[in-house]
Design an enzyme around this catalytic site. Structure first.
Site, mmCIF file in Angstrom:
data_model
loop_
_atom_site.group_PDB
_atom_site.id
_atom_site.type_symbol
_atom_site.label_atom_id
_atom_site.label_comp_id
_atom_site.label_asym_id
_atom_site.label_seq_id
_atom_site.Cartn_x
_atom_site.Cartn_y
_atom_site.Cartn_z
ATOM 1 N N LYS A 52 -1.466 -2.865 4.195
ATOM 2 C CA LYS A 52 -1.998 -1.508 4.369
ATOM 3 C C LYS A 52 -3.519 -1.516 4.415
ATOM 4 O O LYS A 52 -4.125 -0.885 5.279
ATOM 5 C CB LYS A 52 -1.493 -0.604 3.234
ATOM 6 C CG LYS A 52 0.013 -0.315 3.325
ATOM 7 C CD LYS A 52 0.564 0.398 2.084
ATOM 8 C CE LYS A 52 2.080 0.566 2.184
ATOM 9 N NZ LYS A 52 2.667 1.250 1.011
ATOM 10 N N GLN A 96 1.029 2.575 -4.937
ATOM 11 C CA GLN A 96 2.093 1.686 -4.462
ATOM 12 C C GLN A 96 3.248 1.681 -5.468
ATOM 13 O O GLN A 96 3.045 1.495 -6.664
ATOM 14 C CB GLN A 96 1.549 0.263 -4.249
ATOM 15 C CG GLN A 96 2.558 -0.708 -3.654
ATOM 16 C CD GLN A 96 3.025 -0.329 -2.252
ATOM 17 O OE1 GLN A 96 2.287 0.221 -1.459
ATOM 18 N NE2 GLN A 96 4.275 -0.616 -1.936
ATOM 19 N N ASP A 119 1.595 10.004 1.136
ATOM 20 C CA ASP A 119 2.984 9.517 1.065
ATOM 21 C C ASP A 119 3.985 10.666 1.126
ATOM 22 O O ASP A 119 5.203 10.426 1.204
ATOM 23 C CB ASP A 119 3.203 8.745 -0.243
ATOM 24 C CG ASP A 119 3.237 7.243 -0.028
ATOM 25 O OD1 ASP A 119 3.570 6.814 1.092
ATOM 26 O OD2 ASP A 119 2.939 6.518 -0.983
#
Ligand code: GUN
Length: 293
Positions: A52, A96, A119
């Site tokens: 990422k 994460q 997200d």
């Protein structure tokens, strides 16, 4: 059809999306920013975060990483998120997952500012999607939809079966597929581990999306001939013949299903790179929204 399914190249499509985003970013008044929080030593999480942050660097997104040890406290995790929430150079905050088990993952995720929740896991964003007015949508479902759109695959009136009901993938994807408009308008069935005869449902899918987190779970007899199969799974399995002693496989028994399906995404190189591309896209969208444009 028995000659084998067409391969859907998510890697190439994701590269095209990244090139478009880089051109768009170059015209923005400032670099978009993605704040990344990584807790603990999970090797897969470290690998995902490397992917990422290097994709961010490639397209021109500023991506500071805060790494916390495996024994980090809840207060430390919350403080890392709070600092990114307050930072005007940051447009998106990514924690994460999974977090180490002693931490309250939901509390950390819900502490992300809904305006920076790239997200799409904050209750406000999940709610907006459910209401049909999406703001931030989780990256994997968004990547699946983008692949369908760019591949010119019609979803309107077709039967999509989603295997898996997670908040990150299955549920938001089922919502997206049922929304009005391009990439939507499908008849959607959601099935999961508590459904006894899954094959009865999956065999009726024109579009079959598998996100159940079990290696090679979907076998050829579970797939309608000619169906489109999107494999969201990323599972590491032992393989003595592989250089590392292990390799990645999806949730679909690729070799067997390929002989039956009309089109299929490989693992790796299918949905995975699209997830990362959509994270970049959400960050750019967040930057634009925060700038008021
Ligand atoms: N872990 C596995 N997939 C994801 C994802 O899409 N977002 C985050 N934050 N963590 C993940």
């Amino acid at each position: 059809m028995a000659d084998g399914a067409r391969l859907i190249d998510g890697k190439a499509t994701a590269a095209a999306v990244r090139a478009e985003l880089a051109a768009e970013i170059a015209k923005l008044p400032r670099k978009p920013g993605l704040g990344v929080v990584l807790v603990g030593d999970n090797p897969a999480s470290h690998a995902y975060v490397r992917g990422k942050t290097s994709a961010c660097a490639e397209v021109g997104i500023h991506a500071p990483l805060v790494q916390l040890p495996a024994d980090a406290t809840q207060a430390q995790a919350l403080a890392a998120v709070a600092a990114f929430n307050a930072d005007p150079a940051i447009d998106g905050v990514l924690v994460q997952l999974p977090l180490p088990r002693h931490l309250d993952e939901d509390a950390v995720v819900q502490s992300i500012s809904p305006e920076k929740d790239v997200d799409g896991l904050h209750a406000a964003n999940a709610g907006l999607l459910a209401l049909g007015s999406p703001r931030f949508v989780p990256c994997t479902p968004l990547g699946c939809r983008e692949l369908l759109l760019r591949e010119g695959i019609e979803t309107r009136g077709r039967h999509a079966v989603v295997v898996g009901r997670s908040a990150l993938v299955g549920r938001p994807l089922a919502t997206l597929l049922s929304l009005k408009g391009p990439g939507g308008d499908a008849a959607v069935t959601v099935v999961h581990s508590a459904v006894p005869d899954l094959a009865e449902h999956t065999r009726r899918a024109d579009i079959l999306v598998v996100a159940i987190g079990r290696p090679r779970f979907v076998t050829a007899d579970m797939v309608k001939p000619g169906a489109l199969v999107l494999d969201v799974g990323i599972n590491r399995i032992d393989d003595a013949s592989a250089a590392k002693g292990s390799r990645l496989v999806g949730d679909v028994d690729f070799d067997a299903v390929r002989a039956v399906a009309g089109a299929i995404t490989p693992v790796p190189g299918g949905v995975g790179p699209m997830t990362v591309a959509m994270l970049l896209s959400n960050t750019v969208a967040g930057c634009r929204r925060r700038a008021g444009g």
